[in-house]
Design an enzyme around this catalytic site. Structure first.
Site, PDB file in Angstrom:
ATOM      1  N   ASP A 104       0.836  -1.201   0.000  1.00  0.00           N
ATOM      2  CA  ASP A 104       0.000   0.000   0.000  1.00  0.00           C
ATOM      3  C   ASP A 104       0.873   1.253   0.000  1.00  0.00           C
ATOM      4  O   ASP A 104       2.041   1.203   0.406  1.00  0.00           O
ATOM      5  CB  ASP A 104      -0.874   0.035   1.265  1.00  0.00           C
TER       6      ASP A 104
HETATM    7  N1  URA Z   1      -1.135  -6.007   4.020  1.00  0.00           N
HETATM    8  C1  URA Z   1      -1.621  -4.756   4.045  1.00  0.00           C
HETATM    9  O1  URA Z   1      -2.611  -4.486   4.697  1.00  0.00           O
HETATM   10  N2  URA Z   1      -0.968  -3.808   3.339  1.00  0.00           N
HETATM   11  C2  URA Z   1       0.142  -4.041   2.610  1.00  0.00           C
HETATM   12  O2  URA Z   1       0.697  -3.135   2.011  1.00  0.00           O
HETATM   13  C3  URA Z   1       0.639  -5.361   2.601  1.00  0.00           C
HETATM   14  C4  URA Z   1      -0.017  -6.330   3.304  1.00  0.00           C
END
Ligand code: URA
Length: 246
Positions: A104
């Site tokens: 993310d």
């Molecule tokens: N899980 C999440 O919630 N975000 C990420 O970026 C990777 C795994």
């Protein structure tokens, strides 16, 4: 010209030491001729190398990079709004590299890039061979019973989660640091799992993916896998090709 054992290691056949053993064992041919002499040099551009009768993929063919993604960079090739993307942090290579999985925008940590499609598949395959390790700072301190629930698997809106490893690492100013090890890789999975037990994620960082770790790589920096890591990656690639694996 390049030493044969180095060439074989770069091609992912094994470490240099393992390549030496293959040469010594008479398993390597150059241009159809068996070589057992140590320290021999080849021309990577022209010579044909075989191990056990199988041609060796030219090591120049694939690129592999490990990036320490800082928060604030999108895991995408291009953004219509001109926001920073992880591509801005990578070297300009001749071949186009693709991220294996996503992080993310606000997540930091290990992001692996390659143009080796078979390896990308092995790392993200639904057989879930590969563990991803995340360090999450959450709001408040979860109860042990809730962490155990997460470890067994909970129901999210896109279905139940597979068993995972969940550990409380430490508590900092009333917030907990939880280490979450998953084999799955669903969208926002760690945030959704911890959110589901009432402890929203404040910061999230990926420490490792299969045999790859960040080590001392600084945020925004990248490196190529070590010989050992490359060797492990190639084993995963082979593993995925085997039929009937449980
Ligand atoms: N899980 C999440 O919630 N975000 C990420 O970026 C990777 C795994």
């Amino acid at each position: 010209m390049e030493r044969l054992n180095k060439y074989l290691a770069r091609a992912g056949v094994g470490s240099r030491r393992q390549a030496d053993l293959l040469i010594e064992g008479g398993k390597v041919k150059v241009n159809g001729v068996r070589v057992t002499e140590m320290g021999i040099r080849i021309n990577p551009e022209e010579d044909r190398v075989e191990v056990d009768g199988q041609p060796v993929d030219s090591p120049g063919e694939y690129e592999y990079l490990i990036l320490h993604k800082p928060p604030g960079y999108l895991t995408t090739m291009r953004d219509p709004f001109q926001r920073p993307t992880v591509i801005d942090l990578l070297p300009k290579t001749e071949t186009r590299l693709y991220p294996v999985g996503r992080l993310d925008l606000d997540t930091s940590g290990l992001l692996f890039f390659t143009n080796d499609g078979d390896l990308a598949l092995a790392l993200t395959h639904p057989r879930h061979l590969v563990e991803k390790v995340y360090r999450a700072k959450v709001s408040g301190i979860p109860a042990t019973s809730d962490l155990e629930k997460l470890a067994r698997g909970i129901l999210l809106e896109d279905g139940p989660t597979a068993p995972a490893k969940i550990a409380l690492d430490k508590v900092e100013k009333g917030n907990a640091i939880i280490v979450v090890t998953l084999r799955e890789g669903r969208k926002r999975q760690v945030k959704r799992m911890l959110g589901a037990i009432g402890h929203p994620v404040l910061t999230l960082h990926r420490e490792a993916m299969g045999p790859l770790t960040l080590g001392t790589l600084k945020p925004g920096a990248y490196r190529r896998p070590t010989e050992f890591e490359l060797n492990e990656l190639m084993k995963l690639k082979e593993e995925i090709k085997k039929p009937n694996r449980k």
